[in-house]
Design a protein around this motif. Structure first.
Motif, PDB file in Angstrom:
ATOM      1  N   MET A  66       0.843  -1.174   0.000  1.00 40.02           N
ATOM      2  CA  MET A  66       0.000   0.000   0.000  1.00 40.02           C
ATOM      3  C   MET A  66       0.891   1.240   0.000  1.00 40.02           C
ATOM      4  O   MET A  66       1.849   1.324   0.753  1.00 40.02           O
ATOM      5  CB  MET A  66      -0.906  -0.017   1.237  1.00 40.02           C
ATOM      6  N   GLN A  67       0.570   2.175  -0.848  1.00 42.69           N
ATOM      7  CA  GLN A  67       1.315   3.427  -0.941  1.00 42.69           C
ATOM      8  C   GLN A  67       1.014   4.287   0.286  1.00 42.69           C
ATOM      9  O   GLN A  67      -0.127   4.343   0.756  1.00 42.69           O
ATOM     10  CB  GLN A  67       0.896   4.183  -2.201  1.00 42.69           C
ATOM     11  N   THR A  68       2.020   4.968   0.823  1.00 40.26           N
ATOM     12  CA  THR A  68       1.827   5.870   1.956  1.00 40.26           C
ATOM     13  C   THR A  68       2.158   7.290   1.527  1.00 40.26           C
ATOM     14  O   THR A  68       3.208   7.538   0.927  1.00 40.26           O
ATOM     15  CB  THR A  68       2.727   5.471   3.146  1.00 40.26           C
ATOM     16  N   ILE A  69       1.244   8.201   1.846  1.00 39.97           N
ATOM     17  CA  ILE A  69       1.463   9.627   1.587  1.00 39.97           C
ATOM     18  C   ILE A  69       1.429  10.327   2.935  1.00 39.97           C
ATOM     19  O   ILE A  69       0.477  10.171   3.700  1.00 39.97           O
ATOM     20  CB  ILE A  69       0.391  10.194   0.634  1.00 39.97           C
ATOM     21  N   GLU A  70       2.473  11.105   3.221  1.00 43.22           N
ATOM     22  CA  GLU A  70       2.590  11.757   4.521  1.00 43.22           C
ATOM     23  C   GLU A  70       2.760  13.260   4.390  1.00 43.22           C
ATOM     24  O   GLU A  70       3.390  13.748   3.450  1.00 43.22           O
ATOM     25  CB  GLU A  70       3.814  11.215   5.269  1.00 43.22           C
ATOM     26  N   ASN A  71       2.170  13.971   5.350  1.00 44.55           N
ATOM     27  CA  ASN A  71       2.399  15.411   5.540  1.00 44.55           C
ATOM     28  C   ASN A  71       2.143  16.238   4.283  1.00 44.55           C
ATOM     29  O   ASN A  71       2.899  17.156   3.976  1.00 44.55           O
ATOM     30  CB  ASN A  71       3.824  15.653   6.056  1.00 44.55           C
ATOM     31  N   GLN A  72       1.096  15.900   3.549  1.00 47.31           N
ATOM     32  CA  GLN A  72       0.758  16.641   2.334  1.00 47.31           C
ATOM     33  C   GLN A  72      -0.540  17.412   2.552  1.00 47.31           C
ATOM     34  O   GLN A  72      -1.398  17.008   3.334  1.00 47.31           O
ATOM     35  CB  GLN A  72       0.574  15.682   1.161  1.00 47.31           C
ATOM     36  N   THR A  73      -0.685  18.516   1.835  1.00 51.32           N
ATOM     37  CA  THR A  73      -1.935  19.268   1.826  1.00 51.32           C
ATOM     38  C   THR A  73      -2.494  19.200   0.416  1.00 51.32           C
ATOM     39  O   THR A  73      -1.789  19.475  -0.561  1.00 51.32           O
ATOM     40  CB  THR A  73      -1.708  20.745   2.231  1.00 51.32           C
ATOM     41  N   PHE A  74      -3.768  18.798   0.325  1.00 52.59           N
ATOM     42  CA  PHE A  74      -4.472  18.701  -0.952  1.00 52.59           C
ATOM     43  C   PHE A  74      -5.579  19.744  -0.940  1.00 52.59           C
ATOM     44  O   PHE A  74      -6.331  19.850   0.032  1.00 52.59           O
ATOM     45  CB  PHE A  74      -5.079  17.313  -1.129  1.00 52.59           C
ATOM     46  N   THR A  75      -5.685  20.514  -1.998  1.00 52.47           N
ATOM     47  CA  THR A  75      -6.704  21.552  -2.084  1.00 52.47           C
ATOM     48  C   THR A  75      -7.489  21.405  -3.379  1.00 52.47           C
ATOM     49  O   THR A  75      -6.892  21.312  -4.465  1.00 52.47           O
ATOM     50  CB  THR A  75      -6.059  22.958  -2.027  1.00 52.47           C
ATOM     51  N   LYS A  76      -8.828  21.365  -3.233  1.00 52.15           N
ATOM     52  CA  LYS A  76      -9.751  21.291  -4.370  1.00 52.15           C
ATOM     53  C   LYS A  76      -9.393  20.161  -5.338  1.00 52.15           C
ATOM     54  O   LYS A  76      -9.315  20.355  -6.540  1.00 52.15           O
ATOM     55  CB  LYS A  76      -9.823  22.633  -5.090  1.00 52.15           C
ATOM     56  N   LYS A  77      -9.169  18.974  -4.775  1.00 52.05           N
ATOM     57  CA  LYS A  77      -8.809  17.815  -5.597  1.00 52.05           C
ATOM     58  C   LYS A  77      -9.774  16.674  -5.332  1.00 52.05           C
ATOM     59  O   LYS A  77     -10.373  16.565  -4.277  1.00 52.05           O
ATOM     60  CB  LYS A  77      -7.409  17.333  -5.258  1.00 52.05           C
ATOM     61  N   ARG A  78      -9.892  15.797  -6.324  1.00 50.24           N
ATOM     62  CA  ARG A  78     -10.584  14.525  -6.168  1.00 50.24           C
ATOM     63  C   ARG A  78      -9.498  13.510  -5.829  1.00 50.24           C
ATOM     64  O   ARG A  78      -8.565  13.300  -6.612  1.00 50.24           O
ATOM     65  CB  ARG A  78     -11.290  14.159  -7.477  1.00 50.24           C
ATOM     66  N   ILE A  79      -9.618  12.896  -4.672  1.00 53.26           N
ATOM     67  CA  ILE A  79      -8.592  11.977  -4.192  1.00 53.26           C
ATOM     68  C   ILE A  79      -9.204  10.579  -4.100  1.00 53.26           C
ATOM     69  O   ILE A  79     -10.161  10.363  -3.353  1.00 53.26           O
ATOM     70  CB  ILE A  79      -8.078  12.378  -2.786  1.00 53.26           C
ATOM     71  N   GLU A  80      -8.657   9.628  -4.855  1.00 56.83           N
ATOM     72  CA  GLU A  80      -9.107   8.245  -4.760  1.00 56.83           C
ATOM     73  C   GLU A  80      -8.307   7.578  -3.644  1.00 56.83           C
ATOM     74  O   GLU A  80      -7.076   7.605  -3.650  1.00 56.83           O
ATOM     75  CB  GLU A  80      -8.951   7.540  -6.099  1.00 56.83           C
ATOM     76  N   LEU A  81      -9.019   6.998  -2.687  1.00 52.88           N
ATOM     77  CA  LEU A  81      -8.407   6.472  -1.478  1.00 52.88           C
ATOM     78  C   LEU A  81      -7.868   5.054  -1.606  1.00 52.88           C
ATOM     79  O   LEU A  81      -6.924   4.691  -0.900  1.00 52.88           O
ATOM     80  CB  LEU A  81      -9.434   6.508  -0.338  1.00 52.88           C
ATOM     81  N   ASP A  82      -8.448   4.255  -2.501  1.00 51.96           N
ATOM     82  CA  ASP A  82      -8.094   2.842  -2.601  1.00 51.96           C
ATOM     83  C   ASP A  82      -6.590   2.655  -2.785  1.00 51.96           C
ATOM     84  O   ASP A  82      -5.966   3.296  -3.628  1.00 51.96           O
ATOM     85  CB  ASP A  82      -8.827   2.199  -3.777  1.00 51.96           C
ATOM     86  N   GLY A  83      -6.019   1.749  -1.966  1.00 52.42           N
ATOM     87  CA  GLY A  83      -4.611   1.408  -2.102  1.00 52.42           C
ATOM     88  C   GLY A  83      -3.648   2.427  -1.535  1.00 52.42           C
ATOM     89  O   GLY A  83      -2.438   2.317  -1.751  1.00 52.42           O
ATOM     90  N   THR A  84      -4.169   3.412  -0.787  1.00 55.10           N
ATOM     91  CA  THR A  84      -3.308   4.468  -0.266  1.00 55.10           C
ATOM     92  C   THR A  84      -3.575   4.690   1.214  1.00 55.10           C
ATOM     93  O   THR A  84      -4.718   4.692   1.653  1.00 55.10           O
ATOM     94  CB  THR A  84      -3.527   5.783  -1.024  1.00 55.10           C
ATOM     95  N   GLN A  85      -2.503   4.890   1.940  1.00 58.64           N
ATOM     96  CA  GLN A  85      -2.582   5.257   3.350  1.00 58.64           C
ATOM     97  C   GLN A  85      -2.124   6.699   3.471  1.00 58.64           C
ATOM     98  O   GLN A  85      -1.066   7.060   2.946  1.00 58.64           O
ATOM     99  CB  GLN A  85      -1.677   4.344   4.169  1.00 58.64           C
ATOM    100  N   PHE A  86      -2.916   7.513   4.147  1.00 56.97           N
ATOM    101  CA  PHE A  86      -2.593   8.923   4.330  1.00 56.97           C
ATOM    102  C   PHE A  86      -2.255   9.159   5.798  1.00 56.97           C
ATOM    103  O   PHE A  86      -2.999   8.767   6.689  1.00 56.97           O
ATOM    104  CB  PHE A  86      -3.782   9.804   3.932  1.00 56.97           C
TER     105      PHE A  86
END
Length: 101
Positions: free
Chosen positions: A1-21
């Motif tokens: 599973m991909q891990t994304i850390e300490n990011q800020t997302f603004t006005k985006k469509r984010i698909e959650l499957d397969g990702t840990q935030f």
């Protein structure tokens, strides 16, 4: 599973499957779960952000809604209680403080 850390997302469509935030911030985003893989969100902040189910995940929500309307509300409510981490009595189990005849 991909891990994304300490990011800020603004006005985006984010698909959650397969990702840990981890410790991410979502501002005015749409978080989409399709039910094709797991996901996790730890220490994240949501600011004016929505959540949507698509694909297999949407079918699961539709099933639960139909069951709730179709006479199985107690089962659906027990499922939701389990999600909340609440203890749910099993069918046929004696409730505390009740006598069995």
């Amino acid at each position: 599973m991909q891990t994304i850390e300490n990011q800020t997302f603004t006005k985006k469509r984010i698909e959650l499957d397969g990702t840990q935030f981890q410790n991410c911030t979502f501002v005015e985003c749409l978080l989409v779960y399709k039910g094709t893989d797991g996901t996790a969100m730890n220490g994240c902040q949501l600011d004016n952000t929505g959540f949507a189910f698509e694909g297999n995940a949407a079918k699961t929500i539709e099933l639960l809604a139909a069951m709730h309307k179709g006479g199985f509300a107690e089962l659906v409510e027990a499922t939701i209680a389990t999600i909340r981490g609440e203890e749910v009595p099993q069918p046929g189990a004696q409730q505390p403080g009740t006598a069995q005849a």
